[in-house]
Design a protein around this motif. Structure first.
Motif, PDB file in Angstrom:
ATOM      1  N   GLN A 282     -31.260  -9.006 -19.140  1.00 11.75           N
ATOM      2  CA  GLN A 282     -31.026  -9.554 -17.804  1.00 11.75           C
ATOM      3  C   GLN A 282     -29.608  -9.201 -17.360  1.00 11.75           C
ATOM      4  OE1 GLN A 282     -31.986 -13.750 -17.415  1.00 11.75           O
ATOM      5  NE2 GLN A 282     -33.502 -13.619 -19.074  1.00 11.75           N
ATOM      6  N   VAL A 283     -29.451  -8.867 -16.071  1.00 14.53           N
ATOM      7  CA  VAL A 283     -28.147  -8.492 -15.533  1.00 14.53           C
ATOM      8  C   VAL A 283     -27.644  -9.596 -14.605  1.00 14.53           C
ATOM      9  CG1 VAL A 283     -26.847  -6.800 -14.204  1.00 14.53           C
ATOM     10  CG2 VAL A 283     -28.748  -6.047 -15.663  1.00 14.53           C
ATOM     11  N   ARG A 284     -26.394 -10.035 -14.845  1.00 13.58           N
ATOM     12  CA  ARG A 284     -25.755 -11.026 -13.983  1.00 13.58           C
ATOM     13  C   ARG A 284     -24.472 -10.413 -13.423  1.00 13.58           C
ATOM     14  NH1 ARG A 284     -26.442 -16.523 -17.735  1.00 13.58           N
ATOM     15  NH2 ARG A 284     -28.747 -16.561 -17.668  1.00 13.58           N
ATOM     16  N   SER A 285     -24.386 -10.331 -12.108  1.00 15.95           N
ATOM     17  CA  SER A 285     -23.246  -9.676 -11.455  1.00 15.95           C
ATOM     18  C   SER A 285     -22.260 -10.710 -10.920  1.00 15.95           C
ATOM     19  CB  SER A 285     -23.728  -8.784 -10.312  1.00 15.95           C
ATOM     20  OG  SER A 285     -24.594  -7.773 -10.807  1.00 15.95           O
ATOM     21  N   TYR A 286     -20.967 -10.343 -10.949  1.00 18.90           N
ATOM     22  CA  TYR A 286     -19.900 -11.248 -10.523  1.00 18.90           C
ATOM     23  C   TYR A 286     -18.965 -10.523  -9.567  1.00 18.90           C
ATOM     24  CZ  TYR A 286     -21.367 -13.927 -14.657  1.00 18.90           C
ATOM     25  OH  TYR A 286     -22.087 -14.628 -15.599  1.00 18.90           O
ATOM     26  N   GLU A 287     -18.341 -11.295  -8.681  1.00 13.02           N
ATOM     27  CA  GLU A 287     -17.333 -10.780  -7.768  1.00 13.02           C
ATOM     28  C   GLU A 287     -15.972 -11.353  -8.154  1.00 13.02           C
ATOM     29  OE1 GLU A 287     -17.974  -8.519  -5.538  1.00 13.02           O
ATOM     30  OE2 GLU A 287     -20.153  -8.551  -5.906  1.00 13.02           O
ATOM     31  N   ARG A 288     -14.909 -10.684  -7.725  1.00 18.27           N
ATOM     32  CA  ARG A 288     -13.563 -11.197  -7.999  1.00 18.27           C
ATOM     33  C   ARG A 288     -13.384 -12.597  -7.435  1.00 18.27           C
ATOM     34  NH1 ARG A 288      -8.783  -8.535  -9.603  1.00 18.27           N
ATOM     35  NH2 ARG A 288      -7.628 -10.035  -8.321  1.00 18.27           N
ATOM     36  N   LEU A 289     -12.684 -13.443  -8.204  1.00 18.91           N
ATOM     37  CA  LEU A 289     -12.440 -14.810  -7.766  1.00 18.91           C
ATOM     38  C   LEU A 289     -11.316 -14.893  -6.743  1.00 18.91           C
ATOM     39  CD1 LEU A 289     -12.772 -16.528 -11.249  1.00 18.91           C
ATOM     40  CD2 LEU A 289     -14.457 -16.503  -9.405  1.00 18.91           C
ATOM     41  N   LEU A 290     -10.376 -13.950  -6.816  1.00 13.24           N
ATOM     42  CA  LEU A 290      -9.305 -13.847  -5.830  1.00 13.24           C
ATOM     43  C   LEU A 290      -9.290 -12.423  -5.282  1.00 13.24           C
ATOM     44  CD1 LEU A 290      -6.334 -15.742  -7.587  1.00 13.24           C
ATOM     45  CD2 LEU A 290      -7.835 -16.602  -5.770  1.00 13.24           C
ATOM     46  N   PRO A 291      -8.963 -12.237  -4.009  1.00 14.72           N
ATOM     47  CA  PRO A 291      -8.969 -10.875  -3.449  1.00 14.72           C
ATOM     48  C   PRO A 291      -7.895  -9.990  -4.059  1.00 14.72           C
ATOM     49  CG  PRO A 291      -8.029 -12.442  -1.890  1.00 14.72           C
ATOM     50  CD  PRO A 291      -8.606 -13.258  -3.003  1.00 14.72           C
ATOM     51  N   LEU A 292      -8.187  -8.686  -4.130  1.00 15.56           N
ATOM     52  CA  LEU A 292      -7.222  -7.680  -4.564  1.00 15.56           C
ATOM     53  C   LEU A 292      -6.896  -6.807  -3.349  1.00 15.56           C
ATOM     54  CD1 LEU A 292      -5.607  -6.240  -6.797  1.00 15.56           C
ATOM     55  CD2 LEU A 292      -7.634  -4.832  -7.242  1.00 15.56           C
ATOM     56  N   VAL A 293      -5.636  -6.835  -2.928  1.00 19.20           N
ATOM     57  CA  VAL A 293      -5.244  -6.163  -1.691  1.00 19.20           C
ATOM     58  C   VAL A 293      -4.371  -4.944  -1.989  1.00 19.20           C
ATOM     59  CG1 VAL A 293      -4.052  -6.414   0.511  1.00 19.20           C
ATOM     60  CG2 VAL A 293      -5.289  -8.366  -0.477  1.00 19.20           C
ATOM     61  N   PRO A 294      -4.863  -3.722  -1.734  1.00 19.94           N
ATOM     62  CA  PRO A 294      -4.013  -2.530  -1.865  1.00 19.94           C
ATOM     63  C   PRO A 294      -3.073  -2.444  -0.663  1.00 19.94           C
ATOM     64  CG  PRO A 294      -6.235  -1.893  -1.205  1.00 19.94           C
ATOM     65  CD  PRO A 294      -6.268  -3.379  -1.416  1.00 19.94           C
ATOM     66  N   LEU A 295      -1.780  -2.354  -0.913  1.00 24.24           N
ATOM     67  CA  LEU A 295      -0.795  -2.338   0.156  1.00 24.24           C
ATOM     68  C   LEU A 295      -0.689  -0.955   0.790  1.00 24.24           C
ATOM     69  CD1 LEU A 295       1.996  -4.523  -1.511  1.00 24.24           C
ATOM     70  CD2 LEU A 295       0.086  -5.249  -0.048  1.00 24.24           C
ATOM     71  N   GLU A 296      -0.297  -0.921   2.038  1.00 21.41           N
ATOM     72  CA  GLU A 296      -0.203   0.332   2.788  1.00 21.41           C
ATOM     73  C   GLU A 296       1.156   1.006   2.635  1.00 21.41           C
ATOM     74  OE1 GLU A 296      -2.702   1.737   4.245  1.00 21.41           O
ATOM     75  OE2 GLU A 296      -4.084   0.064   3.905  1.00 21.41           O
ATOM     76  N   VAL A 297       2.114   0.285   2.079  1.00 22.76           N
ATOM     77  CA  VAL A 297       3.466   0.839   1.924  1.00 22.76           C
ATOM     78  C   VAL A 297       3.867   0.799   0.454  1.00 22.76           C
ATOM     79  CG1 VAL A 297       4.188   0.224   4.245  1.00 22.76           C
ATOM     80  CG2 VAL A 297       4.507  -1.417   2.388  1.00 22.76           C
ATOM     81  N   PRO A 298       4.678   1.757   0.005  1.00 29.78           N
ATOM     82  CA  PRO A 298       5.139   1.768  -1.382  1.00 29.78           C
ATOM     83  C   PRO A 298       6.250   0.745  -1.596  1.00 29.78           C
ATOM     84  CG  PRO A 298       6.168   3.552  -0.205  1.00 29.78           C
ATOM     85  CD  PRO A 298       5.209   2.913   0.769  1.00 29.78           C
ATOM     86  N   LEU A 299       6.643   0.567  -2.829  1.00 32.72           N
ATOM     87  CA  LEU A 299       7.741  -0.363  -3.123  1.00 32.72           C
ATOM     88  C   LEU A 299       9.046   0.126  -2.500  1.00 32.72           C
ATOM     89  CD1 LEU A 299       8.794  -2.865  -4.728  1.00 32.72           C
ATOM     90  CD2 LEU A 299       9.409  -1.243  -6.549  1.00 32.72           C
ATOM     91  N   GLY A 300       9.297   1.417  -2.638  1.00 34.72           N
ATOM     92  CA  GLY A 300      10.553   1.970  -2.130  1.00 34.72           C
ATOM     93  C   GLY A 300      11.699   1.637  -3.066  1.00 34.72           C
ATOM     94  N   SER A 301      12.627   0.822  -2.623  1.00 32.33           N
ATOM     95  CA  SER A 301      13.804   0.485  -3.417  1.00 32.33           C
ATOM     96  C   SER A 301      13.486  -0.596  -4.451  1.00 32.33           C
ATOM     97  CB  SER A 301      14.916  -0.004  -2.485  1.00 32.33           C
ATOM     98  OG  SER A 301      15.972  -0.567  -3.230  1.00 32.33           O
ATOM     99  N   PHE A 302      14.201  -0.532  -5.587  1.00 27.23           N
ATOM    100  CA  PHE A 302      14.040  -1.563  -6.615  1.00 27.23           C
ATOM    101  C   PHE A 302      14.583  -2.912  -6.134  1.00 27.23           C
ATOM    102  CE2 PHE A 302      13.570   2.143  -9.357  1.00 27.23           C
ATOM    103  CZ  PHE A 302      12.506   1.742 -10.149  1.00 27.23           C
ATOM    104  N   SER A 303      15.323  -2.909  -5.050  1.00 30.91           N
ATOM    105  CA  SER A 303      15.797  -4.170  -4.488  1.00 30.91           C
ATOM    106  C   SER A 303      14.643  -4.979  -3.904  1.00 30.91           C
ATOM    107  CB  SER A 303      16.846  -3.909  -3.394  1.00 30.91           C
ATOM    108  OG  SER A 303      16.281  -3.196  -2.302  1.00 30.91           O
ATOM    109  N   ASN A 304      13.475  -4.325  -3.754  1.00 36.06           N
ATOM    110  CA  ASN A 304      12.294  -5.010  -3.228  1.00 36.06           C
ATOM    111  C   ASN A 304      11.447  -5.656  -4.312  1.00 36.06           C
ATOM    112  OD1 ASN A 304      12.871  -4.258  -0.541  1.00 36.06           O
ATOM    113  ND2 ASN A 304      11.920  -2.239  -0.852  1.00 36.06           N
ATOM    114  N   ILE A 305      11.864  -5.524  -5.567  1.00 40.25           N
ATOM    115  CA  ILE A 305      11.172  -6.201  -6.673  1.00 40.25           C
ATOM    116  C   ILE A 305      11.289  -7.710  -6.477  1.00 40.25           C
ATOM    117  CG2 ILE A 305      11.339  -6.732  -9.147  1.00 40.25           C
ATOM    118  CD1 ILE A 305      10.000  -4.131  -8.789  1.00 40.25           C
ATOM    119  N   ARG A 306      10.200  -8.426  -6.760  1.00 42.79           N
ATOM    120  CA  ARG A 306      10.216  -9.878  -6.614  1.00 42.79           C
ATOM    121  C   ARG A 306       9.532 -10.545  -7.813  1.00 42.79           C
ATOM    122  NH1 ARG A 306       5.959  -9.014  -1.806  1.00 42.79           N
ATOM    123  NH2 ARG A 306       4.021  -9.317  -2.979  1.00 42.79           N
TER     124      ARG A 306
END
Length: 563
Positions: free
Chosen positions: A215-239
């Protein structure tokens, strides 16, 4: 430092990786004097291959029906549940809840860290559970449950429930055979398989001949995964909550230094060659909201085995060296790593993923939109029983020649492929020079040695030579306890990681040849000290503040407990 710790060092040009880390659990303990049991087991297999009247001639190179190798499992009408879905979808959670409620069961994971985690979870829920991996065995009174690494799965016992995690790894070129063995061989009333949907068609095909109810049971992610449109750029943007991923050990330390130079963050570090205990402690510090280590720098080792409170995955590159060439990350690799962000139950409402450089974003976005390629074949590898029986036809030949000849002539069905054993053959060529039994050679070849690592390869060679000469291997003959110290350079750190591999190898051998490798406790304690010293080095690399100094002091106290 290594010259002081490993005596009589010898250089080896041959290499063997950690493939085939353990051998089929019900076979490797077979003793030479009990070969009659091998013939008895093969009597069952031969009968399964035979039909009609008269005597059937058995072809030991015919591996086209591996499901017949496991008579215990074939006696059961198993109910097989396929829990499939992306990372952080809760599929493994549901399977483990069923395991927890069963009267007996086994969890089979791809990593020691996962086995540790499940054993801890069950014991905390007052379900006594043993922990069994290639390097350790922690038995609990009254336990009817086990948490094991998949290579250690027992196919001779009966269970009410069994769980195999990351089942898509049956398509792995090196370790896939262990997952196939567990899939076909575990005798459980209920078998729960957790993994990627790409494995479903193949598993359904493999189990057509077993009579199991699937038997096959399928699941979806519990929280959304969002691919960002912009790169990190500078390491000063690390959070806080970020995890930056690299595939080079050297690059990981560069990234850690760059981030911490800014003075805003401290970084935990996770990569494959770190001892599992160190990886766990680094992950724990990152997950701890009260810790100042709020950023993670890691390799793809985070892809499975660690529960991490990551808010954003940042790929420093979308390429990796796979041992042969520099190549783009595959769709499954991107999904496995990216999916680690946005863990359900963490403080982050979603997972985000991006790249360090804008030029890598198209590959990231296209990979996340693509379905993982459907698996076509499952790995398989002959157990010692097959090799032994075949060797009876190959008198006065070494293991290397026997293996090479067997694999050249063996026959498989279209659903299976042979595990990559090129490196195993290299080890066999070295071991064949020693006066060891075929079984002992097979065991040493399957040990968790890294022969691409000079110190690790020398450790194996010396262990095997001493065992062949005296039948007794004392750890102090090649290792000097008390010589370990905190490394001061990256090269010294690498040496200490290699020494940890040697100690781990001794522990592995001591579980299988306990009378010949009696210094199990010494090797285990020195291995623990290695992990702590590596941990202390990682702390000293960071921006020094009162918190990190307290951590160093605590590590020193823990280390003294082992001295």
């Amino acid at each position: 430092m290594a010259s002081l710790l490993l005596r009589q060092r010898r250089v080896s040009a041959l290499g063997v990786s950690r493939i085939l880390q353990a051998v089929n659990g019900d076979s490797f303990r077979l003793q030479p004097e009990s070969n009659c049991r091998t013939f008895a087991r093969f009597g069952v297999i031969i009968r399964n291959y035979s039909s009609g009247k008269g005597t059937a001639k058995f072809d030991f190179t015919d591996l086209t029906r591996p499901h017949t190798w496991y008579p215990n499992a074939r006696k059961k009408q198993r109910k097989v549940f396929l829990h499939v879905g992306p990372t952080n979808s809760g599929k493994t959670y549901h399977a483990l809840k069923r395991l927890e409620s069963s009267s007996s069961g086994v969890y089979c994971g791809p990593l020691r860290l996962l086995a540790w985690e499940v054993a801890k979870r069950l014991n905390k829920a007052r379900v006594p559970c043993d922990l069994i991996t290639g390097q350790e065995k922690d038995e609990v009174d009254g336990a009817k449950h086990k948490a094991v690494t998949v290579e250690m799965a027992d196919v001779t016992s009966d269970y009410e429930c069994a769980v195999i995690d990351e089942i898509q790894m049956l398509g792995c070129k090196t370790r896939g055979f262990s997952f196939t063995r567990a899939l076909l061989g575990i005798a459980a009333d209920e078998l729960h398989l957790c993994g990627d949907a790409a494995a479903v068609p193949l598993i359904q095909e493999l189990l057509k001949v077993t009579g199991d109810d699937v038997q096959v049971r399928s699941y979806e992610r519990l929280l959304p995964l969002v691919p960002l449109e912009v790169p990190l750029g500078s390491f000063s943007n690390i959070r806080t909550g970020d995890c930056i991923v690299s595939f080079s050990r050297k690059e990981i330390y560069k990234l850690k230094k760059k981030i911490e130079t800014g003075g805003k963050h401290l970084c935990s570090v996770v990569y494959g060659s770190l001892p599992p205990e160190t990886r766990t402690r680094q992950a724990t510090m990152f997950n701890d909201a009260s810790s100042e280590f709020d950023v993670l720098v890691a390799s793809d080792a985070i892809g499975m085995g660690l529960n991490l409170n990551i808010s954003r995955i940042i790929f420093s590159t979308m390429k990796k060296f796979d041992g042969l060439e520099m190549r783009d990350l595959t769709v499954p690799e991107v999904k496995q790593i990216a999916g680690r962000s946005g863990r359900y139950g963490s403080k982050y409402p979603m997972g985000e993923v991006t790249c360090l450089d804008a030029e890598d974003l198209p590959l990231l976005h296209s990979s996340l939109k693509s379905a993982s390629p459907t698996l076509q074949q499952a790995g398989v590898f002959p157990s010692f029983d097959f090799i032994y029986m075949y060797s009876r036809l190959q008198q006065k030949r070494g293991l290397y020649q026997i293996l090479e000849d067997f694999l050249e002539n063996a026959k498989l069905s279209d659903n299976y492929f042979f595990a990559n054993c090129e490196e195993m053959l290299k080890v066999a060529a070295v071991i064949d020079e020693l006066p060891l039994s075929l079984q002992d050679k097979y065991l040493f070849c399957l040990s968790p040695v890294d022969m691409n690592d000079e110190i690790s390869s020398q450790g194996l060679t010396q262990f095997a030579e001493n065992y062949a000469k005296k039948g007794l291997v004392r750890l102090k003959e090649i290792f000097s306890p008390g010589s370990l110290q905190v490394p001061k350079t990256h090269s010294a750190l690498k040496e200490l990681e290699s020494i940890h591999k040697v100690l781990e190898l001794y522990v592995w051998l001591s579980f299988r040849l306990d009378e010949s490798f009696p210094d199990h406790e010494l090797a285990s304690s020195q291995k623990a000290i290695c992990s702590m010293l590596i941990e202390e080095f990682l702390e000293r690399l960071g921006f020094q503040n009162p918190t990190s100094r307290k951590l160093n002091s605590l590590m020193a106290k823990k280390r003294r407990q082992y001295l």
